[in-house]
Scaffold this motif. Structure first.
Motif, PDB file in Angstrom:
ATOM      1  N   UNK A  32       0.873  -1.183   0.000  1.00  0.00           N
ATOM      2  CA  UNK A  32       0.000   0.000   0.000  1.00  0.00           C
ATOM      3  C   UNK A  32       0.903   1.224   0.000  1.00  0.00           C
ATOM      4  N   UNK A  33       0.663   2.118  -0.951  1.00  0.00           N
ATOM      5  CA  UNK A  33       1.548   3.266  -1.168  1.00  0.00           C
ATOM      6  C   UNK A  33       1.085   4.544  -0.478  1.00  0.00           C
ATOM      7  N   UNK A  34       0.260   4.433   0.526  1.00  0.00           N
ATOM      8  CA  UNK A  34      -0.066   5.594   1.347  1.00  0.00           C
ATOM      9  C   UNK A  34      -1.448   6.169   1.109  1.00  0.00           C
ATOM     10  N   UNK A  35      -1.831   7.053   2.043  1.00  0.00           N
ATOM     11  CA  UNK A  35      -3.172   7.611   2.131  1.00  0.00           C
ATOM     12  C   UNK A  35      -4.181   6.479   2.301  1.00  0.00           C
ATOM     13  N   UNK A  36      -3.910   5.701   3.349  1.00  0.00           N
ATOM     14  CA  UNK A  36      -4.774   4.579   3.676  1.00  0.00           C
ATOM     15  C   UNK A  36      -4.292   3.819   4.893  1.00  0.00           C
ATOM     16  N   UNK A  37      -3.500   4.484   5.731  1.00  0.00           N
ATOM     17  CA  UNK A  37      -2.923   3.778   6.868  1.00  0.00           C
ATOM     18  C   UNK A  37      -3.988   3.251   7.831  1.00  0.00           C
ATOM     19  N   UNK A  38      -5.023   4.044   8.068  1.00  0.00           N
ATOM     20  CA  UNK A  38      -6.042   3.624   9.039  1.00  0.00           C
ATOM     21  C   UNK A  38      -6.720   2.328   8.601  1.00  0.00           C
ATOM     22  N   UNK A  39      -7.179   2.270   7.347  1.00  0.00           N
ATOM     23  CA  UNK A  39      -7.852   1.048   6.894  1.00  0.00           C
ATOM     24  C   UNK A  39      -6.867  -0.104   6.718  1.00  0.00           C
ATOM     25  N   UNK A  40      -5.607   0.212   6.433  1.00  0.00           N
ATOM     26  CA  UNK A  40      -4.583  -0.825   6.346  1.00  0.00           C
ATOM     27  C   UNK A  40      -4.378  -1.474   7.714  1.00  0.00           C
ATOM     28  N   UNK A  41      -4.305  -0.655   8.745  1.00  0.00           N
ATOM     29  CA  UNK A  41      -4.148  -1.192  10.106  1.00  0.00           C
ATOM     30  C   UNK A  41      -5.388  -1.972  10.535  1.00  0.00           C
ATOM     31  N   UNK A  48      -4.569 -11.011  10.762  1.00  0.00           N
ATOM     32  CA  UNK A  48      -3.190 -11.054  11.233  1.00  0.00           C
ATOM     33  C   UNK A  48      -2.373 -12.009  10.360  1.00  0.00           C
ATOM     34  N   UNK A  49      -1.178 -11.610  10.060  1.00  0.00           N
ATOM     35  CA  UNK A  49      -0.330 -12.443   9.222  1.00  0.00           C
ATOM     36  C   UNK A  49      -0.466 -12.160   7.733  1.00  0.00           C
ATOM     37  N   UNK A  50      -1.388 -11.276   7.367  1.00  0.00           N
ATOM     38  CA  UNK A  50      -1.519 -10.906   5.959  1.00  0.00           C
ATOM     39  C   UNK A  50      -0.200 -10.286   5.506  1.00  0.00           C
ATOM     40  N   UNK A  51       0.376 -10.756   4.408  1.00  0.00           N
ATOM     41  CA  UNK A  51       1.643 -10.188   3.936  1.00  0.00           C
ATOM     42  C   UNK A  51       1.403  -8.813   3.304  1.00  0.00           C
ATOM     43  N   UNK A  52       1.540  -7.782   4.123  1.00  0.00           N
ATOM     44  CA  UNK A  52       1.216  -6.416   3.707  1.00  0.00           C
ATOM     45  C   UNK A  52       2.264  -5.448   4.234  1.00  0.00           C
TER      46      UNK A  52
END
Length: 158
Positions: A32-41, A48-52
């Motif tokens: 993920x290249x940014x402007x999406x940290x909240x939904x990424x977290x 858990x364990x998703x390769x991200x």
């Protein structure tokens, strides 16, 4: 190795979740290249364990994520950043210069919300566009496939 590249989800958790659900069984890594940290977290809390891996964007306020990252995928060097620190809305020159200085084979950026792919003198340059707020196109993401040291990049629309 198959990598799905995402950017600029801007709190559209459902769009991110649906894409990951659709792609997770055939994908080795999500970037993920940014402007999406909240939904990424939030996604990582559910899976858990998703390769991200992700970097911060200009709208990821108070983020502790790195502004850029360098990773190896099957021997290929991949440089990833959101792009705002390199003024990619105006020119890719500084961004490409940085990628070459880092000896990257693939250079990834977002920020413009416009999908873009170009190959130039040994460097694959990819912007996946935006999953939630595309500009002048459909919602999109990128795919990188690395096989036997060869790189194949593509853009996909939702």
């Amino acid at each position: 190795m198959r990598i799905v590249v995402i950017s600029d989800t801007h709190r559209d958790f459902n769009g991110l979740y649906n894409l990951v659900e659709q792609q997770k069984d055939c994908t080795d890594l999500f970037l993920h290249l940014g402007d999406g940290e909240r939904e990424t977290e939030d996604l990582l809390a559910l899976m858990p364990g998703l390769p991200l891996r992700f970097v911060q964007g200009n709208c990821d306020l108070c983020s502790l994520a790195p502004a850029q990252d360098m990773l190896q995928a099957d021997g290929i060097r991949i440089f990833m950043t959101h792009g705002h620190l390199y003024q990619v809305k105006y020119s890719l020159d500084t961004f490409i210069e940085e990628a070459r200085m880092l000896h990257a084979s693939v250079a990834l950026y977002g920020h413009t919300h416009r999908p873009y792919y170009h190959y130039e003198e040994g460097l694959h340059i990819l912007n996946p566009g935006s999953l939630s707020q595309p500009r002048a196109c459909a919602r999109s993401y990128g795919v990188i496939e690395v096989r036997n040291g060869q790189v194949l990049c593509s853009l996909s629309k939702l």
